[in-house]
Structures are given as C-alpha cells and as structure tokens.
Design a protein around this motif. Structure first.
Motif, PDB file in Angstrom:
ATOM      1  N   PHE A   1       0.812  -1.223   0.000  1.00  0.00           N
ATOM      2  CA  PHE A   1       0.000   0.000   0.000  1.00  0.00           C
ATOM      3  C   PHE A   1       0.844   1.272   0.000  1.00  0.00           C
ATOM      4  O   PHE A   1       0.311   2.369  -0.040  1.00  0.00           O
ATOM      5  CB  PHE A   1      -0.981  -0.005   1.171  1.00  0.00           C
ATOM      6  N   LYS A   2       2.185   1.123   0.042  1.00  0.00           N
ATOM      7  CA  LYS A   2       3.090   2.268  -0.038  1.00  0.00           C
ATOM      8  C   LYS A   2       3.935   2.199  -1.304  1.00  0.00           C
ATOM      9  O   LYS A   2       4.861   2.961  -1.477  1.00  0.00           O
ATOM     10  CB  LYS A   2       3.992   2.316   1.192  1.00  0.00           C
ATOM     11  N   ASN A   3       3.608   1.272  -2.174  1.00  0.00           N
ATOM     12  CA  ASN A   3       4.368   1.071  -3.408  1.00  0.00           C
ATOM     13  C   ASN A   3       3.723   1.880  -4.533  1.00  0.00           C
ATOM     14  O   ASN A   3       3.169   1.336  -5.486  1.00  0.00           O
ATOM     15  CB  ASN A   3       4.419  -0.419  -3.754  1.00  0.00           C
ATOM     16  N   TYR A   4       3.818   3.198  -4.427  1.00  0.00           N
ATOM     17  CA  TYR A   4       3.138   4.108  -5.345  1.00  0.00           C
ATOM     18  C   TYR A   4       3.618   3.999  -6.784  1.00  0.00           C
ATOM     19  O   TYR A   4       2.898   4.334  -7.708  1.00  0.00           O
ATOM     20  CB  TYR A   4       3.291   5.546  -4.858  1.00  0.00           C
ATOM     21  N   GLY A   5       4.855   3.554  -7.003  1.00  0.00           N
ATOM     22  CA  GLY A   5       5.397   3.463  -8.351  1.00  0.00           C
ATOM     23  C   GLY A   5       5.370   2.060  -8.926  1.00  0.00           C
ATOM     24  O   GLY A   5       6.030   1.805  -9.928  1.00  0.00           O
ATOM     25  N   ALA A   6       4.634   1.135  -8.286  1.00  0.00           N
ATOM     26  CA  ALA A   6       4.547  -0.261  -8.744  1.00  0.00           C
ATOM     27  C   ALA A   6       5.941  -0.858  -8.944  1.00  0.00           C
ATOM     28  O   ALA A   6       6.214  -1.554  -9.917  1.00  0.00           O
ATOM     29  CB  ALA A   6       3.708  -0.363 -10.019  1.00  0.00           C
ATOM     30  N   GLU A   7       6.830  -0.560  -7.994  1.00  0.00           N
ATOM     31  CA  GLU A   7       8.211  -1.024  -8.094  1.00  0.00           C
ATOM     32  C   GLU A   7       8.354  -2.488  -7.693  1.00  0.00           C
ATOM     33  O   GLU A   7       7.536  -3.032  -6.977  1.00  0.00           O
ATOM     34  CB  GLU A   7       9.111  -0.175  -7.191  1.00  0.00           C
ATOM     35  N   LYS A   8       9.464  -3.076  -8.150  1.00  0.00           N
ATOM     36  CA  LYS A   8       9.788  -4.456  -7.820  1.00  0.00           C
ATOM     37  C   LYS A   8      11.283  -4.523  -7.544  1.00  0.00           C
ATOM     38  O   LYS A   8      12.105  -4.343  -8.446  1.00  0.00           O
ATOM     39  CB  LYS A   8       9.409  -5.383  -8.976  1.00  0.00           C
ATOM     40  N   TYR A   9      11.645  -4.720  -6.266  1.00  0.00           N
ATOM     41  CA  TYR A   9      13.042  -4.851  -5.866  1.00  0.00           C
ATOM     42  C   TYR A   9      13.424  -6.326  -5.861  1.00  0.00           C
ATOM     43  O   TYR A   9      12.599  -7.184  -5.558  1.00  0.00           O
ATOM     44  CB  TYR A   9      13.247  -4.276  -4.463  1.00  0.00           C
ATOM     45  N   GLY A  10      14.670  -6.634  -6.171  1.00  0.00           N
ATOM     46  CA  GLY A  10      15.164  -7.997  -6.143  1.00  0.00           C
ATOM     47  C   GLY A  10      16.414  -8.141  -6.986  1.00  0.00           C
ATOM     48  O   GLY A  10      16.877  -7.177  -7.606  1.00  0.00           O
ATOM     49  N   PRO A  11      16.977  -9.355  -7.031  1.00  0.00           N
ATOM     50  CA  PRO A  11      18.265  -9.561  -7.707  1.00  0.00           C
ATOM     51  C   PRO A  11      18.257  -9.274  -9.208  1.00  0.00           C
ATOM     52  O   PRO A  11      19.305  -9.068  -9.798  1.00  0.00           O
ATOM     53  CB  PRO A  11      18.591 -11.032  -7.422  1.00  0.00           C
ATOM     54  N   HIS A  12      17.080  -9.239  -9.834  1.00  0.00           N
ATOM     55  CA  HIS A  12      16.998  -8.983 -11.277  1.00  0.00           C
ATOM     56  C   HIS A  12      16.383  -7.612 -11.572  1.00  0.00           C
ATOM     57  O   HIS A  12      15.856  -7.390 -12.664  1.00  0.00           O
ATOM     58  CB  HIS A  12      16.190 -10.085 -11.965  1.00  0.00           C
ATOM     59  N   SER A  13      16.463  -6.712 -10.620  1.00  0.00           N
ATOM     60  CA  SER A  13      15.875  -5.377 -10.788  1.00  0.00           C
ATOM     61  C   SER A  13      16.945  -4.330 -11.026  1.00  0.00           C
ATOM     62  O   SER A  13      18.071  -4.455 -10.551  1.00  0.00           O
ATOM     63  CB  SER A  13      15.046  -5.007  -9.554  1.00  0.00           C
ATOM     64  N   VAL A  14      16.564  -3.295 -11.768  1.00  0.00           N
ATOM     65  CA  VAL A  14      17.445  -2.158 -12.041  1.00  0.00           C
ATOM     66  C   VAL A  14      16.634  -0.874 -11.877  1.00  0.00           C
ATOM     67  O   VAL A  14      15.406  -0.892 -11.873  1.00  0.00           O
ATOM     68  CB  VAL A  14      18.052  -2.207 -13.464  1.00  0.00           C
ATOM     69  N   CYS A  15      17.333   0.219 -11.779  1.00  0.00           N
ATOM     70  CA  CYS A  15      16.684   1.527 -11.687  1.00  0.00           C
ATOM     71  C   CYS A  15      16.391   2.025 -13.099  1.00  0.00           C
ATOM     72  O   CYS A  15      17.260   2.015 -13.969  1.00  0.00           O
ATOM     73  CB  CYS A  15      17.601   2.504 -10.957  1.00  0.00           C
ATOM     74  N   LEU A  16      15.150   2.464 -13.293  1.00  0.00           N
ATOM     75  CA  LEU A  16      14.733   3.018 -14.578  1.00  0.00           C
ATOM     76  C   LEU A  16      14.107   4.390 -14.362  1.00  0.00           C
ATOM     77  O   LEU A  16      13.455   4.628 -13.338  1.00  0.00           O
ATOM     78  CB  LEU A  16      13.707   2.092 -15.247  1.00  0.00           C
ATOM     79  N   ILE A  17      14.292   5.273 -15.299  1.00  0.00           N
ATOM     80  CA  ILE A  17      13.722   6.617 -15.242  1.00  0.00           C
ATOM     81  C   ILE A  17      12.222   6.533 -15.526  1.00  0.00           C
ATOM     82  O   ILE A  17      11.803   5.828 -16.438  1.00  0.00           O
ATOM     83  CB  ILE A  17      14.416   7.557 -16.256  1.00  0.00           C
TER      84      ILE A  17
END
Length: 156
Positions: A108-124
């Motif tokens: 409920f605090k994941n406003y940007g629909a993000e997914k953290y983990g070993p196969h994740s990267v930062c995207l603009i």
C-alpha cells in the motif's frame, strides 16, 4: 583530487546539477543499481576556489554559486547521484538499492509499482504514478525513477 576540468566538462554524467528539494527529484545511480538523488547542496560558507565547479545553476544567482557543491568532501565536492536510505521518525526503514529484496516497499506504499530484487534495475519514470481506489487517488510526491524487474534476452 578530481581535476577541475572533469567537473566543468560539457557532458555532466556521472555528475549532476539538480539541487535537492522537497519533493525529491529521483534519478538513478550511474550503474542503474539504485534509485538516487543528486547530492548538490548549498553550504553556509563559500567552498574553496578549487571546488567551485559551476558557471551557472538554474534558479541560483551567480553571486551564490561559490556556496554550491556536492555533499561528499572526499569527492572534492563534485555533485553526483547518490543512493540513499528512507527513515521514519529517525528509524532506518530501507535503502534504495534495487537488487535487495528487503527494500521492497509495502504493497500500500508502493506508489510506483516497483519491484526490488536480484533482477531489478533503476529506470527513469516519465511521470508520477497515480494509484486509484474507488474515488481516491494517491501519488507519491518523490518520483523520477524507480526499481523494476528486468529480463534479458539473448538473440542468435
């Protein structure tokens, strides 16, 4: 010591010139492994001449430019995009490294629909995400980048 010409070059990367503000303008660390903010800040006293890197900064009068630099002294005050940590009431919550699963925001605090983990990267991000539930619309004021899971394909 970083040569002065490195910070004054035309191409800004890996340096930055965005003043920390509220809300935060999020970006990515140069290696895309973490959400970051530009650590450019105003100091109470002018920086030594050899650490004054700006001929201009948007919205800053020329006479105030000697007061601006990156927050890391060991980096010769060159401003760069730096990962950070979230704190709530002074207590550490998580950091912005995309590869660490424990940094995943609560649903409920994941406003940007993000997914953290070993196969994740930062995207603009092109714009702020808006969560809608019935008549309510929620958006997070700090936006500009986020962590997202990616997959790679090998073409033969």
């Amino acid at each position: 010591m970083v040569p002065l010409s490195v910070c004054r070059r035309q191409m800004l990367s890996p340096y930055c010139d965005t003043l920390r503000s509220n809300p935060l303008q999020l970006t990515c660390r140069q290696d895309q492994r973490a959400v970051a903010v530009c650590n450019l800040q105003k100091f109470p006293k002018p920086l030594p001449q050899e650490y004054q890197y700006f001929d201009e900064l948007t919205g800053i009068p020329a006479e105030d430019l000697p007061y601006y630099g990156g927050s890391v002294e060991i980096a010769d005050y060159c401003p760069f995009s730096q990962e950070f940590s979230w704190h709530l009431s002074g207590e550490y919550q998580r950091n912005s490294d995309c590869r660490i699963l424990e940094n995943q925001p609560e649903i409920f605090k994941n406003y940007g629909a993000e997914k953290y983990g070993p196969h994740s990267v930062c995207l603009i991000q092109k714009s702020a995400f808006v969560m809608e539930k019935c008549e309510r619309k929620l958006s997070y004021p700090d936006w500009g980048s986020g962590c997202y899971q990616v997959s790679s394909y090998v073409c033969y």
